[in-house]
Design a protein around this motif. Structure first.
Motif, PDB file in Angstrom:
ATOM      1  N   GLU A  63       1.816  14.088  -0.635  1.00  0.00           N
ATOM      2  CA  GLU A  63       1.633  12.648  -0.475  1.00  0.00           C
ATOM      3  C   GLU A  63       2.964  11.917  -0.483  1.00  0.00           C
ATOM      4  O   GLU A  63       3.079  10.850   0.099  1.00  0.00           O
ATOM      5  N   GLY A  64       3.964  12.446  -1.129  1.00  0.00           N
ATOM      6  CA  GLY A  64       5.238  11.760  -1.267  1.00  0.00           C
ATOM      7  C   GLY A  64       6.121  11.850  -0.040  1.00  0.00           C
ATOM      8  O   GLY A  64       7.187  11.272  -0.011  1.00  0.00           O
ATOM      9  N   ARG A  65       5.678  12.576   0.987  1.00  0.00           N
ATOM     10  CA  ARG A  65       6.530  12.710   2.172  1.00  0.00           C
ATOM     11  C   ARG A  65       6.642  11.440   2.928  1.00  0.00           C
ATOM     12  O   ARG A  65       5.936  10.624   3.114  1.00  0.00           O
ATOM     13  N   ALA A 104       1.142   6.537  -7.043  1.00  0.00           N
ATOM     14  CA  ALA A 104       0.030   7.431  -7.363  1.00  0.00           C
ATOM     15  C   ALA A 104       0.485   8.884  -7.303  1.00  0.00           C
ATOM     16  O   ALA A 104       0.111   9.703  -8.144  1.00  0.00           O
ATOM     17  N   ALA A 105       1.308   9.216  -6.311  1.00  0.00           N
ATOM     18  CA  ALA A 105       1.828  10.583  -6.197  1.00  0.00           C
ATOM     19  C   ALA A 105       2.708  10.929  -7.400  1.00  0.00           C
ATOM     20  O   ALA A 105       2.614  12.028  -7.950  1.00  0.00           O
ATOM     21  N   VAL A 106       3.543   9.985  -7.839  1.00  0.00           N
ATOM     22  CA  VAL A 106       4.393  10.222  -9.015  1.00  0.00           C
ATOM     23  C   VAL A 106       3.531  10.405 -10.256  1.00  0.00           C
ATOM     24  O   VAL A 106       3.777  11.301 -11.076  1.00  0.00           O
ATOM     25  N   SER A 109       0.826  -1.210   0.000  1.00  0.00           N
ATOM     26  CA  SER A 109       0.000   0.000   0.000  1.00  0.00           C
ATOM     27  C   SER A 109       0.858   1.257   0.000  1.00  0.00           C
ATOM     28  O   SER A 109       0.504   2.250  -0.641  1.00  0.00           O
ATOM     29  N   GLY A 110       1.995   1.238   0.667  1.00  0.00           N
ATOM     30  CA  GLY A 110       2.901   2.390   0.646  1.00  0.00           C
ATOM     31  C   GLY A 110       3.484   2.631  -0.737  1.00  0.00           C
ATOM     32  O   GLY A 110       3.561   3.769  -1.206  1.00  0.00           O
ATOM     33  N   ALA A 111       3.884   1.558  -1.402  1.00  0.00           N
ATOM     34  CA  ALA A 111       4.416   1.697  -2.756  1.00  0.00           C
ATOM     35  C   ALA A 111       3.336   2.187  -3.709  1.00  0.00           C
ATOM     36  O   ALA A 111       3.589   3.022  -4.586  1.00  0.00           O
TER      37      ALA A 111
END
Length: 79
Positions: free
Chosen positions: A77-79, A45-47, A38-40
């Motif tokens: 979101e990418g933090r 999604a952020a990228v 889920s983290g990946a």
């Protein structure tokens, strides 16, 4: 006295578990593969959200408010 067979409980009556009987298991049971997947997915999604407005800006198109909002959301979101 016992209720007659087929008698229903009152609509507002809920059985409440005794204090301390609740499970202290974390969400997903501490499943590391679930967390990594889920983290990946969240990072990808952020990228994806970040790349579309960035590619249009590279073409020389001035950014719209929507593109700026997408980039700000993706960076957050990418933090």
């Amino acid at each position: 006295a016992m209720p007659p067979p087929g008698a229903e409980a009152a609509p507002g009556a809920l059985s409440v578990p005794a204090p301390g009987s609740a499970s202290s298991r974390p969400l997903f049971g501490g499943c590391w593969s679930c967390r990594l997947l889920s983290g990946a997915g969240l990072l990808m999604a952020a990228v994806w959200i970040y790349q579309w407005p960035r590619s249009t800006m590279k073409k020389g198109v001035p950014p719209s408010m929507g593109a700026i909002a997408q980039i700000a959301f993706a960076v957050g979101e990418g933090r």
